[in-house]
Design a protein around this motif. Structure first.
Motif, PDB file in Angstrom:
ATOM      1  N   MET A   1      -8.914  -3.957  -1.103  1.00 12.76           N
ATOM      2  CA  MET A   1      -8.516  -3.347   0.140  1.00 12.76           C
ATOM      3  C   MET A   1      -8.815  -1.850   0.120  1.00 12.76           C
ATOM      4  O   MET A   1      -9.287  -1.309   1.097  1.00 12.76           O
ATOM      5  CB  MET A   1      -7.029  -3.619   0.359  1.00 12.76           C
ATOM      6  N   ALA A   2      -8.532  -1.210  -0.996  1.00 13.22           N
ATOM      7  CA  ALA A   2      -8.779   0.235  -1.093  1.00 13.22           C
ATOM      8  C   ALA A   2     -10.266   0.548  -0.952  1.00 13.22           C
ATOM      9  O   ALA A   2     -10.636   1.523  -0.284  1.00 13.22           O
ATOM     10  CB  ALA A   2      -8.237   0.774  -2.408  1.00 13.22           C
ATOM     11  N   ASP A   3     -11.116  -0.284  -1.562  1.00 16.49           N
ATOM     12  CA  ASP A   3     -12.562  -0.061  -1.446  1.00 16.49           C
ATOM     13  C   ASP A   3     -13.027  -0.201   0.000  1.00 16.49           C
ATOM     14  O   ASP A   3     -13.852   0.586   0.473  1.00 16.49           O
ATOM     15  CB  ASP A   3     -13.334  -1.034  -2.335  1.00 16.49           C
ATOM     16  N   ALA A   4     -12.505  -1.185   0.704  1.00 16.93           N
ATOM     17  CA  ALA A   4     -12.874  -1.374   2.114  1.00 16.93           C
ATOM     18  C   ALA A   4     -12.450  -0.169   2.944  1.00 16.93           C
ATOM     19  O   ALA A   4     -13.219   0.314   3.781  1.00 16.93           O
ATOM     20  CB  ALA A   4     -12.246  -2.654   2.657  1.00 16.93           C
ATOM     21  N   ALA A   5     -11.250   0.332   2.703  1.00 13.40           N
ATOM     22  CA  ALA A   5     -10.770   1.510   3.436  1.00 13.40           C
ATOM     23  C   ALA A   5     -11.654   2.723   3.152  1.00 13.40           C
ATOM     24  O   ALA A   5     -12.010   3.468   4.063  1.00 13.40           O
ATOM     25  CB  ALA A   5      -9.322   1.802   3.063  1.00 13.40           C
ATOM     26  N   ARG A   6     -12.030   2.908   1.885  1.00  9.03           N
ATOM     27  CA  ARG A   6     -12.909   4.038   1.534  1.00  9.03           C
ATOM     28  C   ARG A   6     -14.260   3.931   2.238  1.00  9.03           C
ATOM     29  O   ARG A   6     -14.790   4.929   2.738  1.00  9.03           O
ATOM     30  CB  ARG A   6     -13.123   4.084   0.026  1.00  9.03           C
ATOM     31  N   ARG A   7     -14.828   2.729   2.279  1.00 12.94           N
ATOM     32  CA  ARG A   7     -16.127   2.543   2.944  1.00 12.94           C
ATOM     33  C   ARG A   7     -16.042   2.872   4.433  1.00 12.94           C
ATOM     34  O   ARG A   7     -16.930   3.524   4.989  1.00 12.94           O
ATOM     35  CB  ARG A   7     -16.627   1.114   2.744  1.00 12.94           C
ATOM     36  N   ARG A  15     -11.861  12.401   6.430  1.00 16.97           N
ATOM     37  CA  ARG A  15     -11.019  12.546   5.246  1.00 16.97           C
ATOM     38  C   ARG A  15      -9.638  12.048   5.630  1.00 16.97           C
ATOM     39  O   ARG A  15      -9.115  12.421   6.683  1.00 16.97           O
ATOM     40  CB  ARG A  15     -10.937  14.005   4.819  1.00 16.97           C
ATOM     41  N   ALA A  16      -9.073  11.212   4.802  1.00 18.62           N
ATOM     42  CA  ALA A  16      -7.765  10.671   5.142  1.00 18.62           C
ATOM     43  C   ALA A  16      -7.010  10.246   3.895  1.00 18.62           C
ATOM     44  O   ALA A  16      -7.601   9.941   2.858  1.00 18.62           O
ATOM     45  CB  ALA A  16      -7.917   9.475   6.073  1.00 18.62           C
ATOM     46  N   ARG A  17      -5.691  10.249   4.024  1.00 18.93           N
ATOM     47  CA  ARG A  17      -4.813   9.650   3.026  1.00 18.93           C
ATOM     48  C   ARG A  17      -4.168   8.451   3.719  1.00 18.93           C
ATOM     49  O   ARG A  17      -3.539   8.615   4.769  1.00 18.93           O
ATOM     50  CB  ARG A  17      -3.743  10.631   2.576  1.00 18.93           C
ATOM     51  N   LEU A  18      -4.378   7.278   3.157  1.00 21.09           N
ATOM     52  CA  LEU A  18      -3.861   6.061   3.768  1.00 21.09           C
ATOM     53  C   LEU A  18      -2.834   5.384   2.882  1.00 21.09           C
ATOM     54  O   LEU A  18      -2.970   5.355   1.668  1.00 21.09           O
ATOM     55  CB  LEU A  18      -4.992   5.051   4.007  1.00 21.09           C
ATOM     56  N   SER A  19      -1.868   4.805   3.530  1.00 19.22           N
ATOM     57  CA  SER A  19      -0.920   3.919   2.882  1.00 19.22           C
ATOM     58  C   SER A  19      -1.142   2.548   3.507  1.00 19.22           C
ATOM     59  O   SER A  19      -1.081   2.412   4.738  1.00 19.22           O
ATOM     60  CB  SER A  19       0.511   4.399   3.149  1.00 19.22           C
ATOM     61  N   ILE A  20      -1.459   1.545   2.685  1.00 17.28           N
ATOM     62  CA  ILE A  20      -1.672   0.184   3.175  1.00 17.28           C
ATOM     63  C   ILE A  20      -0.564  -0.684   2.607  1.00 17.28           C
ATOM     64  O   ILE A  20      -0.402  -0.774   1.389  1.00 17.28           O
ATOM     65  CB  ILE A  20      -3.057  -0.347   2.761  1.00 17.28           C
ATOM     66  N   THR A  21       0.208  -1.312   3.502  1.00 17.91           N
ATOM     67  CA  THR A  21       1.357  -2.114   3.093  1.00 17.91           C
ATOM     68  C   THR A  21       1.229  -3.516   3.656  1.00 17.91           C
ATOM     69  O   THR A  21       0.989  -3.687   4.853  1.00 17.91           O
ATOM     70  CB  THR A  21       2.669  -1.469   3.604  1.00 17.91           C
ATOM     71  N   PHE A  22       1.385  -4.513   2.792  1.00 18.97           N
ATOM     72  CA  PHE A  22       1.390  -5.901   3.236  1.00 18.97           C
ATOM     73  C   PHE A  22       2.834  -6.314   3.488  1.00 18.97           C
ATOM     74  O   PHE A  22       3.711  -6.076   2.652  1.00 18.97           O
ATOM     75  CB  PHE A  22       0.749  -6.803   2.179  1.00 18.97           C
TER      76      PHE A  22
END
Length: 72
Positions: A1-7, A15-22
């Motif tokens: 998931m982190a790789d997809a967000a970076r792409r 430029r962003a800081r993301l929090s991804i929560t399931f």
């Protein structure tokens, strides 16, 4: 998931800081009701907070059950 967000961010040139929560269906339903006034679960809810520096802070909530159901 982190790789997809970076792409995605790289492609968007952001430029962003993301929090991804399931989350589960009940939690997603509560979030959807609280913030969007919809009384049902959804697959994804995202909140963005633009920063003065031009960057972005964001929270993304994903309900796997709803995402899988909507992907059919």
């Amino acid at each position: 998931m982190a790789d997809a967000a970076r792409r995605v961010l790289r492609h968007e040139r952001r430029r962003a800081r993301l929090s991804i929560t399931f989350v589960g269906k009940r939690r997603m339903c509560r979030l959807n009701r609280q913030y969007l006034q919809h009384d049902w679960p959804t697959d994804v809810i995202a909140f963005a907070l633009p920063q003065a520096s031009g960057g972005l802070d964001g929270d993304v909530y994903i309900c796997r059950y709803e995402a899988a159901r909507n992907a059919r």
